[in-house]
Design a protein around this motif. Structure first.
Motif: not given
Length: 602
Positions: A87-115
């Motif tokens: 998670m990255e603070l990409v702007s202070e005004d307006p405050m904007t936070v960018k969330y990026t999930i890694n490609d290899d993160v998955t749920w326990s049923d094999g489905v990808a965790v994503d946006t």
């Protein structure tokens, strides 16, 4: 114990943040290794973000089965988990936070965790689509499903995460969240993805294919599809609640993205978790199986460790518990230190009972005097002398609603908050206050507490005798299911412990705000709400403490309730175990499960 008020926040100006490097060295699972941990309350929901599911009993298990962008270590330092994402603070005004999930993160049923998972979590936590007023079951306090309006029953609804716009998705699939008002807690307002979006949609909309289910969630949120959002919210609110292993058709509520997955769950007895072979979202554990066994009697947990039935216990501490643990000698290791938990009595402002202005024809001043009389008659020193000081000789009354003893600002706040007139067991003064207000005695007060907790049974006995002398008839409302009954109209008062899960100055916001997700009392004070609004955008530490001190004084002036003591902590574990460490913050002993080591069974 409930958590929500103490679970969301970190003043970025006040705390260091460390990083766990992506692709860090991870230990391999050691076959046939197993650890059994004793805990005092069973899990009852796999969604700890709802107002009813927000409890330590749920959070400690979900810490093992869910992963996030960061976590606290034993020194209360916030660690960035770059194996999960960034998670990255990409702007202070307006405050904007960018969330990026890694490609290899998955749920326990094999489905990808994503946006889309992040997007659903945001929609639920922020309450962006909430409309109207929710209905709650009067007996259980659980929200009633709606067929006409959207309501995500988030424990943090009304806090800083609600001051955000509809997220945008960039070309790389990252989610960008913009705040309409800057928030000092941007690192903790949304630290993970919550429950899986595809499971919510599968259950709500009857869509079998995971990707189609996710698309339906995405479309509903981005297009503000009220009809679909109603169905998603009902599932998010209620479907993840369970007290035992669900039927096979419902086991998708167990799906997580953490290091462990649930393999067995026997109501009131234990829950068993198995390490995932495909896990890549954080530091990986070496212990193959963790079983959390539910033992409500602290002394019984010491007996269980003596019998080799469990490996770790962190019981509510008493002198008897410590003596019993010490009697086990070198077979166990004992760690003792205060916990970031405090005991308190809350009074119900909104149930038509003795502390509610409605009982006196809307006379708020009379109701306030009754509350003042109640907390004047409580004798904190007797509770400390009989239950806490035998274990922790230097234990003192915690006289703040918003600062823990020893924290910066505590002493200054206590000196000015007005708490010194309460908690001294002055029954005569309490009776005089009630007489002057024209309130007849005895006054019935139905008090809720954990009836399966020995220390709290003893506490109730003390309070009952103390308050009887002041004209209050304390009715024993003890219940093993106390957590789900907080805020229900049958109870006029309750006592339990708030468990901190962060170092944020906004930690208690959801308790004391008029619309806070952990406001079980119906307390409403416009000044307190305004002070929290100001605090949420104040990055200067000294100014934060000044604002908190003002909130503290308002709460004591309103006779909100009374704080009692900070929990003394005792952790006892098998001396053959390695890597065991405890944190004063939740999830305490579980915070570094990946460092646990134990000889493999032969």
């Amino acid at each position: 114990m409930k958590l929500g008020a103490w679970s969301k926040g970190l003043a970025v100006a006040a705390a260091a943040t460390l990083s766990l490097a992506a692709c860090s060295a991870q230990s391999a699972i050691v076959e046939n290794t197993a650890v059994t941990v004793a805990w005092n309350q069973p899990l009852y929901s796999f969604n700890s973000s709802t107002s009813s599911g927000n409890a330590t009993a749920n959070a400690v298990i979900l810490y093992l089965t869910q992963q996030s962008f960061n976590y606290y270590d034993a020194d209360q330092q916030l660690i960035d988990n770059e194996d999960f994402g960034t998670m990255e603070l990409v702007s202070e005004d307006p405050m904007t936070v960018k969330y990026t999930i890694n490609d290899d993160v998955t749920w326990s049923d094999g489905v990808a965790v994503d946006t889309t998972d992040l997007l659903l979590n945001w929609a639920a936590l922020s309450g962006y689509f909430n409309e109207g007023e929710p209905e709650y079951d009067e007996e259980t306090g659980v929200i009633v499903p709606s067929d006409s309006s959207v309501w995500f029953d988030s424990v943090v609804y009304g806090t800083a995460i609600s001051d955000t716009e509809l997220p945008t998705i960039d070309d790389d699939g990252a989610l960008e969240l913009t705040y309409t008002v800057p928030s000092i807690d941007w690192r903790l307002n949304m630290t993970g993805v919550g429950v899986p979006a595809h499971v919510v949609a599968q259950r709500a909309l009857g869509i079998e294919d995971a990707e189609e289910a996710k698309q339906a969630v995405y479309d509903a949120i981005m297009n503000s599809d009220t009809e679909t959002l109603i169905q998603l919210a009902n599932v998010w609110n209620l479907d993840f609640d369970t007290t035992a292993m669900p039927a096979e058709a419902d086991q998708n509520i167990l799906v997580g993205n953490g290091a462990y997955e649930v393999t067995d769950f026997v109501e009131g007895e234990y829950i068993t978790l198995q390490a995932r072979e495909d896990y890549a979202a954080g530091p990986a554990p070496s212990v193959e199986t963790i079983t959390v066994r539910y033992i409500t009697d602290p002394l019984a947990s010491i007996q269980a460790i003596q019998n080799g039935e469990i490996s770790i216990t962190q019981p509510q501490a008493t002198s008897d518990i410590l003596e019993a643990a010490e009697a086990l000698g070198d077979a166990v290791t004992i760690d003792s230190e205060p916990e970031a938990v405090y005991e308190h009595i809350d009074l119900n402002f909104s149930n038509g009972g003795p502390f509610d202005p409605a009982t006196y024809g809307g006379d708020a001043e009379t109701a306030k005097i009754v509350r003042q009389a109640f907390i004047t008659a409580v004798d904190v020193n007797e509770v400390l002398d009989k239950l806490i000081i035998p274990l922790q000789a230097n234990a003192e009354w915690n006289q703040s609603q918003v600062f823990l003893p020893g924290a910066p600002g505590y002493d200054e706040s206590v000196a000015a908050n007005g708490s010194e007139v309460y908690g001294q067991g002055d029954a005569e003064a309490a009776m005089a206050m009630l007489e002057e207000a024209g309130v007849e005695t005895p006054i019935d007060v139905n008090m809720l507490y954990a009836s399966n907790n020995t220390r709290r049974v003893n506490e109730f006995t003390l309070y009952q005798a103390q308050l009887a002398e002041a004209g209050f008839n304390l009715i024993d409302g003890g219940n093993e299911s106390w957590g789900s009954l907080l805020g229900t109209p049958d109870y006029d008062a309750w006592f339990f412990g708030w468990q901190s899960t962060s170092t944020s100055p906004l930690g208690a916001e959801s308790i004391f705000r008029s619309d806070g997700g952990s406001n079980f009392t119906g307390y409403a004070n416009e000044t307190v709400d305004s002070l929290y609004d100001e605090l949420s955008t104040e990055f200067d530490e000294a100014a934060q403490r000044e604002l908190l001190a003002q909130i503290d004084a308002e709460l004591w002036n309103d006779a909100y309730g009374i704080t009692i003591f900070q929990f003394p902590g005792v952790t006892v574990y098998d001396s053959e175990m390695t890597g065991v460490s405890t944190s004063p913050l939740s999830p305490t002993i579980f915070w570094n499960y990946w460092e646990w080591g134990i000889p493999a069974a032969e």
